[in-house]
Design a protein around this motif. Structure first.
Motif, PDB file in Angstrom:
ATOM      1  N   ASN A  67       0.631  -1.132   0.163  1.00  0.00           N
ATOM      2  CA  ASN A  67       0.052  -0.042   0.166  1.00  0.00           C
ATOM      3  C   ASN A  67       0.864   1.132   0.090  1.00  0.00           C
ATOM      4  N   LEU A  68       1.434   1.590  -1.197  1.00  0.00           N
ATOM      5  CA  LEU A  68       2.517   2.881  -1.101  1.00  0.00           C
ATOM      6  C   LEU A  68       1.886   3.568  -2.422  1.00  0.00           C
ATOM      7  N   ASN A  74       7.986   5.429  -6.262  1.00  0.00           N
ATOM      8  CA  ASN A  74       9.155   5.747  -6.985  1.00  0.00           C
ATOM      9  C   ASN A  74      10.428   6.144  -6.400  1.00  0.00           C
ATOM     10  N   SER A  75      10.396   6.723  -5.025  1.00  0.00           N
ATOM     11  CA  SER A  75      11.572   7.146  -4.048  1.00  0.00           C
ATOM     12  C   SER A  75      11.819   6.170  -3.179  1.00  0.00           C
ATOM     13  N   ASN A 104       4.092   4.122   6.619  1.00  0.00           N
ATOM     14  CA  ASN A 104       3.348   4.981   7.292  1.00  0.00           C
ATOM     15  C   ASN A 104       3.431   6.289   6.610  1.00  0.00           C
ATOM     16  N   TYR A 105       4.401   6.756   5.963  1.00  0.00           N
ATOM     17  CA  TYR A 105       4.473   8.092   5.415  1.00  0.00           C
ATOM     18  C   TYR A 105       3.361   8.208   4.302  1.00  0.00           C
ATOM     19  N   SER A 106       3.080   7.057   3.436  1.00  0.00           N
ATOM     20  CA  SER A 106       2.238   7.095   2.489  1.00  0.00           C
ATOM     21  C   SER A 106       0.796   7.192   3.003  1.00  0.00           C
ATOM     22  N   LEU A 110       2.436  12.244   3.613  1.00  0.00           N
ATOM     23  CA  LEU A 110       3.633  12.906   3.325  1.00  0.00           C
ATOM     24  C   LEU A 110       4.334  12.701   2.098  1.00  0.00           C
ATOM     25  N   LEU A 111       5.053  13.741   1.559  1.00  0.00           N
ATOM     26  CA  LEU A 111       5.576  13.690   0.261  1.00  0.00           C
ATOM     27  C   LEU A 111       7.151  13.469   0.345  1.00  0.00           C
ATOM     28  N   PRO A 112       7.951  12.480  -0.386  1.00  0.00           N
ATOM     29  CA  PRO A 112       9.257  12.444  -0.349  1.00  0.00           C
ATOM     30  C   PRO A 112       9.817  13.621  -0.739  1.00  0.00           C
TER      31      PRO A 112
END
Length: 583
Positions: A67-68, A74-75, A104-106, A110-112
């Motif tokens: 789940n990304l 891509n990062s 968790n970030y996804s 949050l954006l890379p």
């Protein structure tokens, strides 16, 4: 009068007694081309590892169910410096950002690089395997058994294991050939090579593959060496020169040039190996067309068999042979000639010991340079198939030049000039600016050209320095010693991961030193092939323990002086006149 035949007389007599066959009749042509055909499979398969063990571009695999978001997917691969590309930042081949953190970030949106500083994200290995680029290869042993990252050392080790087999084959085949004959050794090793390579196709894992590859190496070098020695001993002087410097090498190069063509159309490693196996099998029926070496038969005291081969050759050349081909001089074979020789004889006396040690160092350096530069074609800028073809193509003028040098020039100076120039070309590469890629490739190919020239000359030069009773054993020993270089050659290329110019600096330095050492070897240009150890040329600094004796023979009505080396007692010399003995 001499009570026993001298080695020099035996050499002169063999050359003279078979001179009625001519230089280039049907017999010589058949032997020449059939032995050259046997070399083609060696060119096809010897460097095929460049393709079926190449490492395609790869990265850590991300399973589809994760789940990304697209941005985090891509990062997911960190950037790292690549020493082989001058320190440029490239996506990591062995690490990814820890998936737990990325998910968790996804999930929180949050954006890379915007909301998250990627340098602070922890990393992990490729726990789910790797994704490989299949645009160049359908499969290789690297993609099949994941020989990357922590297992990347297995790829150069695969080549080293093959060369360990070559080392073993070099040590065994020479002695078997000297004991049981050139022909039996030649076709026995051809069969071994073909069968083991065919079984290799069905390897279930890397370990089994390497065991079989070891056996392939044994058979491959053995068949090449025995074919080379067989041709040198059967053919006359001029044909022998062409065969040893240009003939076998050009046909090897022909096979080498066909390799990238086949690999271009066959991208699966198992299918490629299957196709490369067929030429070796097709060579086996040549058993009925290639004779045993008459020189070897004479060295074993099998005079009748040697005469039968020469008479058959005369019949093929439409020449009437004399009633007696080999005069009784050969029949009185001394104990020195009839006893069995082994590898220990190569270091028994100071003269042959220093010749052998010097040749071992030179061969070792040549093998490092040749195979390291050949295996490096997959790392050069541009298309891997074209680079391999170019590496094979530069060998053609090298072999032509080696033939010209061998025909007209000093053996010693030929080896020195080609080795020294090769070392110079390789050392210049580090001075070329990084953006001039094609200039670097040009110097590398010039280095390959010079090393190949030296290798070709040294191969034939070695055959001239050693006597018939030890020639194949000596070839085996030289090849065996040089395999230390071939075993470590793949790891020379591996050093480019630390500093891109390090392989060139090491190879260039070693090649230059070997060129200087070659000046110590005795000259063999224009000399007949020695039959016994006592007739070998002298290494500088080794005392000549055997007196020179000038004997006179008649050849076409003219007196010919033959300088021979015969061990005589003091009483024998007291009976000679001052004009007859020169000590």
């Amino acid at each position: 009068m001499l009570s026993e035949p001298s080695a020099a007389n035996k050499v002169a007599d063999y050359e003279a007694d078979t001179s009625f066959l001519g230089e280039w009749g049907r017999f010589q042509q058949r032997v020449f081309f059939l032995l050259c055909l046997i070399v083609i499979p060696n060119g096809l398969t010897g460097l095929s590892i460049v393709f079926w063990a190449d490492t395609p571009a790869h990265r850590c695999m991300l399973t589809a169910h994760l789940n990304l978001s697209a941005a985090w997917r891509n990062s997911s691969i960190p950037l790292e410096e690549d020493a082989s590309r001058g320190g440029d930042l490239v996506p990591s081949k062995c690490f990814r950002y820890k998936l737990e953190n990325l998910m968790n970030y996804s999930e929180t949106g949050l954006l890379p690089g915007v909301d998250v500083n990627l340098s602070n994200v922890p990393k992990e290995g490729c726990l789910d395997g790797w994704e490989f680029d299949h645009s160049v290869y359908t499969s290789t042993i690297v993609t099949e058994w994941n020989l990357v990252c922590d297992d990347s050392w297995k790829t150069p080790l695969t080549s080293s294991i093959y060369f360990c087999g070559v080392l073993t084959g070099s040590s065994i085949s020479g002695q078997l050939s000297d004991r049981f004959g050139r022909k039996i050794a030649l076709f026995g090793t051809l069969a071994l090579q073909g069968v083991s390579r065919f079984i290799q196709i069905f390897s279930p894992n890397w370990t089994v593959f390497c065991v079989l590859y070891f056996i392939v190496g044994m058979g491959q070098i053995s068949s090449y060496m025995v074919a080379f020695v067989l041709g040198v001993e059967i053919l006359s002087f001029r044909a022998r020169t062409i065969f040893s410097t240009a003939g076998t090498n050009l046909f090897f190069c022909l096979g080498y040039m066909l390799l990238p063509l086949l690999a271009f159309y066959i991208r699966d490693w198992r299918t490629l190996i299957l196709v490369l196996t067929l030429p070796s099998c097709l060579c086996l029926p040549l058993w009925w067309f290639i004779p045993e070496s008459p020189r070897w038969l004479l060295s074993q005291g099998r005079i009748e068999e040697a005469e039968a081969i020469i008479r058959n050759a005369a019949e093929m050349n439409n020449i009437e042979p004399p009633a007696v081909i080999f005069c009784p001089l050969q029949n009185g074979v001394k104990t020195e000639d009839r006893r069995s020789y082994n590898i220990c004889d190569l270091i028994r006396s100071p003269n042959i010991r220093w010749i052998s040690i010097t040749l071992w160092v030179i061969w070792n350096t040549l093998v490092i340079g040749y195979f390291a530069l050949s295996l490096n074609t997959s790392n050069l800028h541009g298309n891997v198939y074209f680079n391999c073809f170019l590496s094979a193509l530069v060998e053609i003028p090298a072999y032509v030049l080696s033939w010209a040098m061998f025909h007209w020039c000093s053996r010693r100076m030929s080896v020195f000039a080609s080795l020294s120039s090769g070392g110079l070309f390789l050392l210049i590469i580090q001075l070329v600016p990084a953006h001039l890629v094609f200039l670097s490739i040009t110097f590398e190919m010039m280095g390959k050209f010079a090393v190949t020239t030296a290798f070709s000359v040294a191969y034939a030069y070695t055959a001239e320095l050693y006597p018939t009773v030890l020639r194949n054993t000596a070839f085996g020993a030289c090849s065996m010693a040089s395999r230390i270089g071939s075993i470590i050659a793949p790891f020379f290329i591996y050093l480019r991961t630390y500093y891109i110019y390090l392989p060139y600096i090491l190879m260039g330095s070693l090649t230059t030193v070997a060129g200087l050492l070659s000046l110590l070897l005795p000259e063999s240009f224009g000399m007949p092939l020695p039959e016994t150890i006592s007739h070998m040329q002298q290494f500088p600094g080794c005392c000549q323990k055997t007196p020179y004796i000038l004997t006179h023979t008649k050849e076409e009505g003219k007196a010919v002086e033959v300088r021979s080396l015969v061990r005589r007692s003091k009483s024998d010399f007291k009976q000679m006149s001052g004009d007859e003995a020169h000590v």
